[in-house]
Design a protein around this motif. Structure first.
Motif, PDB file in Angstrom:
ATOM      1  N   ALA A   3      49.404  39.553  36.526  1.00  0.00           N
ATOM      2  CA  ALA A   3      50.250  39.606  37.737  1.00  0.00           C
ATOM      3  C   ALA A   3      49.396  38.438  38.420  1.00  0.00           C
ATOM      4  N   ILE A   4      48.187  38.188  38.348  1.00  0.00           N
ATOM      5  CA  ILE A   4      47.333  37.217  39.153  1.00  0.00           C
ATOM      6  C   ILE A   4      47.996  35.804  38.586  1.00  0.00           C
ATOM      7  N   ARG A   5      47.965  35.771  37.133  1.00  0.00           N
ATOM      8  CA  ARG A   5      48.445  34.430  36.610  1.00  0.00           C
ATOM      9  C   ARG A   5      49.790  34.108  37.127  1.00  0.00           C
ATOM     10  N   THR A   6      50.790  34.892  37.160  1.00  0.00           N
ATOM     11  CA  THR A   6      52.133  34.797  37.838  1.00  0.00           C
ATOM     12  C   THR A   6      52.197  34.192  39.161  1.00  0.00           C
ATOM     13  N   THR A   7      51.512  35.084  40.094  1.00  0.00           N
ATOM     14  CA  THR A   7      51.507  34.969  41.556  1.00  0.00           C
ATOM     15  C   THR A   7      50.767  33.591  42.037  1.00  0.00           C
ATOM     16  N   TYR A   8      49.565  33.289  41.535  1.00  0.00           N
ATOM     17  CA  TYR A   8      48.550  32.301  41.798  1.00  0.00           C
ATOM     18  C   TYR A   8      48.624  31.112  40.862  1.00  0.00           C
ATOM     19  N   ASP A   9      49.486  30.667  40.134  1.00  0.00           N
ATOM     20  CA  ASP A   9      49.402  29.980  39.266  1.00  0.00           C
ATOM     21  C   ASP A   9      49.442  28.244  40.187  1.00  0.00           C
ATOM     22  N   GLY A  10      48.495  27.346  39.510  1.00  0.00           N
ATOM     23  CA  GLY A  10      48.172  26.296  40.101  1.00  0.00           C
ATOM     24  C   GLY A  10      47.226  26.297  41.332  1.00  0.00           C
ATOM     25  N   GLN A  11      46.870  27.419  41.543  1.00  0.00           N
ATOM     26  CA  GLN A  11      46.231  27.749  42.957  1.00  0.00           C
ATOM     27  C   GLN A  11      44.550  27.980  42.589  1.00  0.00           C
ATOM     28  N   THR A  12      43.701  27.530  43.391  1.00  0.00           N
ATOM     29  CA  THR A  12      42.348  27.750  43.242  1.00  0.00           C
ATOM     30  C   THR A  12      42.031  29.044  44.144  1.00  0.00           C
ATOM     31  N   ILE A  13      41.649  30.019  43.294  1.00  0.00           N
ATOM     32  CA  ILE A  13      41.284  31.348  43.830  1.00  0.00           C
ATOM     33  C   ILE A  13      39.969  31.846  43.749  1.00  0.00           C
ATOM     34  N   THR A  14      39.538  32.883  44.592  1.00  0.00           N
ATOM     35  CA  THR A  14      38.253  33.403  44.585  1.00  0.00           C
ATOM     36  C   THR A  14      38.184  34.680  44.131  1.00  0.00           C
ATOM     37  N   ILE A  15      37.616  35.396  43.231  1.00  0.00           N
ATOM     38  CA  ILE A  15      37.712  36.950  42.818  1.00  0.00           C
ATOM     39  C   ILE A  15      36.461  37.352  43.386  1.00  0.00           C
ATOM     40  N   ALA A  16      36.913  38.640  44.374  1.00  0.00           N
ATOM     41  CA  ALA A  16      35.797  39.184  45.287  1.00  0.00           C
ATOM     42  C   ALA A  16      35.868  40.868  44.933  1.00  0.00           C
ATOM     43  N   ALA A  17      34.628  41.248  45.091  1.00  0.00           N
ATOM     44  CA  ALA A  17      34.647  42.761  45.151  1.00  0.00           C
ATOM     45  C   ALA A  17      34.290  43.237  46.611  1.00  0.00           C
ATOM     46  N   PRO A  18      35.199  44.050  47.152  1.00  0.00           N
ATOM     47  CA  PRO A  18      35.151  44.412  48.400  1.00  0.00           C
ATOM     48  C   PRO A  18      34.128  45.658  48.370  1.00  0.00           C
ATOM     49  N   VAL A  65      37.860  30.289  40.462  1.00  0.00           N
ATOM     50  CA  VAL A  65      38.667  29.820  39.324  1.00  0.00           C
ATOM     51  C   VAL A  65      39.968  29.032  39.751  1.00  0.00           C
ATOM     52  N   GLU A  66      40.425  28.165  39.042  1.00  0.00           N
ATOM     53  CA  GLU A  66      41.706  27.437  39.057  1.00  0.00           C
ATOM     54  C   GLU A  66      42.694  28.078  38.099  1.00  0.00           C
ATOM     55  N   VAL A  67      43.895  28.869  38.620  1.00  0.00           N
ATOM     56  CA  VAL A  67      44.762  29.629  37.790  1.00  0.00           C
ATOM     57  C   VAL A  67      45.516  28.366  36.981  1.00  0.00           C
ATOM     58  N   ASN A  68      45.490  28.303  35.896  1.00  0.00           N
ATOM     59  CA  ASN A  68      46.138  27.544  34.821  1.00  0.00           C
ATOM     60  C   ASN A  68      45.961  27.672  33.365  1.00  0.00           C
ATOM     61  N   ASN A  69      46.778  26.926  32.480  1.00  0.00           N
ATOM     62  CA  ASN A  69      46.547  27.286  31.203  1.00  0.00           C
ATOM     63  C   ASN A  69      45.553  27.232  30.591  1.00  0.00           C
ATOM     64  N   GLU A  70      44.456  26.623  31.338  1.00  0.00           N
ATOM     65  CA  GLU A  70      43.048  26.460  30.654  1.00  0.00           C
ATOM     66  C   GLU A  70      42.334  27.645  31.184  1.00  0.00           C
ATOM     67  N   LEU A  71      42.566  28.382  31.823  1.00  0.00           N
ATOM     68  CA  LEU A  71      41.841  29.695  32.192  1.00  0.00           C
ATOM     69  C   LEU A  71      41.963  30.714  31.341  1.00  0.00           C
ATOM     70  N   THR A  72      40.722  30.986  30.557  1.00  0.00           N
ATOM     71  CA  THR A  72      40.679  31.985  29.553  1.00  0.00           C
ATOM     72  C   THR A  72      40.984  33.645  30.140  1.00  0.00           C
ATOM     73  N   PRO A  73      41.785  34.285  29.438  1.00  0.00           N
ATOM     74  CA  PRO A  73      41.859  35.607  29.805  1.00  0.00           C
ATOM     75  C   PRO A  73      40.732  36.218  30.111  1.00  0.00           C
ATOM     76  N   ALA A  74      39.748  36.249  29.013  1.00  0.00           N
ATOM     77  CA  ALA A  74      38.407  37.158  29.024  1.00  0.00           C
ATOM     78  C   ALA A  74      37.726  36.823  30.372  1.00  0.00           C
ATOM     79  N   ARG A  75      37.671  35.359  30.877  1.00  0.00           N
ATOM     80  CA  ARG A  75      37.032  35.400  32.238  1.00  0.00           C
ATOM     81  C   ARG A  75      37.445  36.167  33.392  1.00  0.00           C
ATOM     82  N   LEU A  76      38.779  35.979  33.618  1.00  0.00           N
ATOM     83  CA  LEU A  76      39.445  36.621  34.486  1.00  0.00           C
ATOM     84  C   LEU A  76      39.576  38.244  34.340  1.00  0.00           C
TER      85      LEU A  76
END
Length: 903
Positions: A166-181, A240-251
């Protein structure tokens, strides 16, 4: 209590002797013994109250009932409890002044349930006062089913893999920060948590919106968050920048680590936008994530659950600011329903959690009766039923208590500030029954106020339940039915004020009825009673109200006779006050203020109406289509006919006549102005050049300098109670010595303020204008009230009768008088006096509408309008109308059934 009615009189000390009292034949612990009570008008009395029994203290208004029950028993009980605590605790609780009493033996821990309102906080509701709403919050947190606020689909737990997709679909092409609240709006310092995370290799955080990059443990310690404030802490995991180079394992690794550290939560930050994901609850269709449900999620007092637009108030308030020298003042202008939550107070996610197709706000909107039915018939699966059972049991019990005390028509969402004193008292009574305490002294101040006779029967059963739990119940009451079921009665009198303060009789109801010294006993025995008039007045016209449908009214049309006294009755919550106060009063006000009546041209009226509507639109209030001179908050009244013969309307309610200690009956009625003018005409005043202001305790010229006209000086004692001392300079007389030297008939202005209405009537008999109002005060049963008694110490009923005196003194004819329960706090003997005054007012050519429950009053009315048949949604209809005899034989009328017995 076989000899409970025996009374040995001591004329010299004016005491009730306990030597002939049944308490002497029992163990001392079976009775509460009061010796030498002198508070207010109590005349050094002795009295004993049986423990574990229902005792009624009765007597004429102002005879000292409340002084004995509240100012002696409760105040001393509270004082002794607080004194047992540490000095540190006492500074927060305060200690009541020790009452004027020699000794009290056998006193139990005391709880007073009086007529004071339950609070003016807009956040306080019936649900929060009774704690039912707190239980409902727990219920929804444990078995509620979350739904997406947008697509309304049920939300269920999703795996990290689906969330990553869902993150890949919604934020494709954007730089995002993954945070733990890791912390969400919680109080604390959290230094240890931050250190633990830092030592685990995490150094980037966002704390209360500010990003921190720690380089050492010392920097973490230097943050020092205030532990009394709520904080939010996000651990910034990865950018991370959400694109094709982003590996599923890292996300996936970032999401899973966030879930582990933040209890199943993960936050995605993209610029100014944030999205919350949950391993437990998420709608992949819309991207909405729900955190784990917890009780504060459904609290409108918490930022977690409250609507962000109105901050949980349900209303949006508009203020205007006015500049003054040295300061900026804000004045309240208007209020409107919040457009985001539509008055529900909660945010969209809290309102999207359902149990049996209802959210928590919808359950709160149900009447107590309907909420009880809903909670008693919940359909849950086996697991949820096991979890919910203890919570539902508690909710059902508390709802049942509310229904038993005659509050079945209220809703849990009803705000506390809209409750009457009687409703607030019965809510607290229901709460106490639910607490199931034993060995407590409960003191209630006229709990039957505002209750229909049918609901009063339920209240009496509730009082018996409280007694049967092992408690001592003392009730200050005038209601004859309550007296008949009491175990013991204390009758005070023989009259009010300085003529009261003694015990005239004690004993069982049967013993009191045989006691010739007891005024209340005479009414119990039937030797004294309020008689039905020989003939009733005929209507001189009719006032017709069409299409009344405010609140629970069912679009009814009601005709009110003119030239007579009309009683509006019905069970509690049936729509009486709505019909009169929210429908008839606004409609008649509008009719009396029509342009032709006010001498305003139609063109001027049209311009005024346009300006009014433009102001309302500017304030965000929606104007009803087709009604350019009305707004959404205006009562829904379509038409009023027959008002041409009326010239004025006066509404006399129970609101205070003043809110400061400097206001009193003499100032409200205008008596004090004439008395001060009288003192300025005295030769000595003229010689000194004294004006009327000299004799006012509000003006520096004549008042005492030391106490500023208060008569007392308050000294703060920190953890000890404040000491209130009589001013040494003026000795409590409020004026300086020069002012007090001016005397009329050997009385100075301070002596005048200390006079009761009856004493002042004799003193000022030769002064027509002053005597007129004083005589009216005596005629409405206020002869015991002192002219200088502070308005804050007056009951609602006393304040209402003072307003009635003011109107009686100045009105002529063709006036519609509207009174809301004028017999509140009145003994049967005082009701007789009041009825004579009301009838005299109508005989002058006026009309009167009285909202009332008292059967002795209703049976003397010329015409009755009975609302019902039940309260809340089951009411709002015209059940019966006609003369009292006609209503008494109507099989559909609850009032008629009781009225038939009182005829």
């Amino acid at each position: 209590m076989t000899n409970g009615g025996a009374m040995a009189k001591q004329p010299l000390k004016n005491k009730l002797s306990l030597s002939a009292h049944p308490a002497t034949d029992r163990v001392s612990n079976d009775w509460i013994r009061v010796s030498g009570a002198r508070e207010h008008n109590l005349k050094n009395i002795d009295v004993a109250i049986p423990k574990g029994k229902l005792t009624v203290i009765t007597g004429p208004s102002g005879s000292g009932k409340s002084s004995l029950a509240l100012d002696i028993l409760f105040t001393e009980g509270k004082r002794r409890y607080v004194e047992s605590l540490s000095s540190y605790a006492r500074q927060f609780l305060g200690i009541a002044k020790k009452p004027e009493v020699d000794r009290i033996d056998g006193l139990c821990p005391a709880i007073a349930i009086d007529q004071k309102t339950v609070g003016h906080n807009p956040r306080s509701t019936v649900g929060t006062i009774t704690e039912i709403y707190d239980y409902l919050r727990v219920l929804f947190a444990r078995v509620g089913v979350a739904h997406c606020p947008d697509c309304a689909l049920p939300i269920k737990a999703e795996s990290p893999e689906k969330i990553a997709q869902a993150i890949r679909t919604t934020y494709d092409g954007q730089t995002i920060t993954i945070a733990a609240p890791v912390i969400v709006a919680k109080k604390g310092e959290f230094t240890q948590l931050l250190l633990t995370l830092y030592n685990s290799g995490y150094y980037r955080f966002r704390i209360d919106g500010v990003i921190h990059r720690f380089r050492s443990a010392d920097e973490v310690k230097a943050i020092k968050l205030a532990k009394t404030y709520q904080h939010s802490i996000d651990l910034l995991m990865d950018q991370v920048e959400v694109n094709n180079e982003l590996t599923p394992a890292r996300l996936l690794e970032s999401i899973e680590t966030s879930f582990k550290l933040a209890s199943g939560l993960c936050k995605v930050i993209a610029g100014d936008k944030e999205q919350l994901f949950s391993s437990n609850r998420m709608c992949l269709n819309c991207g909405h994530a729900f955190p784990e449900l917890e009780p504060r999620f459904f609290s409108f007092n918490s930022p977690i659950g409250a609507c962000p637009e109105c901050n949980g108030l349900g209303m949006v308030f508009t203020y205007s600011n006015s500049w003054y020298p040295q300061q900026e003042e804000y004045e309240f202008e208007s209020e409107r329903t919040c457009t985001d939550c539509q008055g529900a107070r909660l945010n969209k996610r809290a309102l999207s959690v359902f149990i049996n197709k209802k959210n928590i706000y919808q359950i709160g909107e149900l009447s107590i009766t309907d909420a009880l039915k809903f909670c008693s018939s919940l359909k849950l699966d086996e697991q949820d039923r096991t979890i919910a059972e203890p919570i539902v049991k508690e909710v059902v019990a508390r709802l049942t208590f509310l229904q038993d005390v005659g509050l079945s028509y209220l809703s849990l969402n009803r705000t506390a500030r809209t409750l009457s004193g009687g409703e607030g008292q019965r809510i607290r009574l229901a709460t106490q029954i639910g607490s199931a305490l034993s060995g407590v002294l409960y003191i209630l101040d006229e709990p039957s106020i505002g209750l229909h006779q049918r609901d009063n029967d339920r209240l009496i059963n509730t009082l018996k339940t409280l007694r049967d739990q092992g408690n001592t119940v003392v009730v200050v009451e005038h209601d004859v039915d309550t007296m008949r079921v009491a175990d013991y009665i204390i009758d005070m009198g023989p009259a009010a004020g300085i003529h009261g303060g003694t015990i005239t009789a004690t004993g069982t109801p049967e013993q009191l009825a045989k006691n010739k010294d007891s005024l209340s006993g005479a009414y119990l025995a039937g030797t004294k009673f309020i008689a039905v008039p020989d003939k009733i007045r005929k209507p001189q016209g009719w006032l017709k109200l069409n299409h009344a449908k405010k609140n629970n009214l069912k679009d009814i049309t009601v005709s009110f006779p003119l030239g007579v006294i009309t009683g509006v009755c019905g069970v509690s919550g049936s729509g009486k006050s709505t019909l009169i106060m929210e429908e008839l009063v606004p409609a008649l006000t509008k009719e009396l203020n029509r342009p032709k009546r006010r001498g305003v041209s139609e063109a001027q009226a049209a311009n005024l109406a346009i300006a009014f509507v433009q102001k309302q639109i500017a304030q965000g209030v929606r104007v009803l289509a087709g009604q350019p001179d009305s707004v959404e908050s205006t009562p829904i009244v379509q038409d009023l006919e027959g008002a041409d013969s009326l010239e004025a309307m006066v509404v006399i309610d129970q609101s205070p006549i003043g809110r400061t200690p400097r206001s009193n009956p003499a100032t409200y009625l205008g008596i004090f102005n004439e008395i001060r003018d009288l003192y300025t005409q005295l030769p000595e005043s003229k010689a000194r050049g004294y004006k009327a202001g000299r004799f006012s305790f509000n003006v520096a010229e004549g008042r005492c300098f030391e106490c500023a006209g208060e008569g007392t000086i308050k000294v703060s004692m920190q953890f000890l109670p404040d000491v209130v001392m009589i001013c040494k300079s003026c000795k409590g007389q409020r004026y300086n010595s020069e002012t007090l030297n001016i005397r009329y008939k050997n009385k100075n202005i301070a002596h005048i303020l200390e006079m009761t209405a009856l004493e002042a009537l004799t003193f000022f008999e030769a002064h027509k204008n002053i005597a007129k109002r004083l005589r009216l005060m005596c005629e409405v049963g206020l002869d015991y009230i002192k002219l200088g008694q502070t308005s804050t110490t007056l009951s609602g009923g006393e304040a209402q009768r003072i307003k009635l005196v003011d109107e009686l003194a100045k009105r002529g004819s063709k006036t519609m008088y509207i009174l809301d329960e004028p017999t509140t706090g009145l003994h049967s003997s005082d009701i007789e006096k009041l009825l004579k005054v009301l009838n005299r007012l109508v005989d002058k050519g006026n009309s009167m509408i009285v909202i009332e429950h008292n059967l002795d009053v209703l049976k003397t009315m010329d015409y009755l309008i009975d609302m019902g048949p039940e309260g809340g949604d089951g009411g709002g209809q015209l059940v019966a109308n006609g003369t009292p005899k006609e209503v008494a034989v109507n099989p559909k009328s609850h009032t008629g059934r009781y009225l038939a017995r009182a005829q």
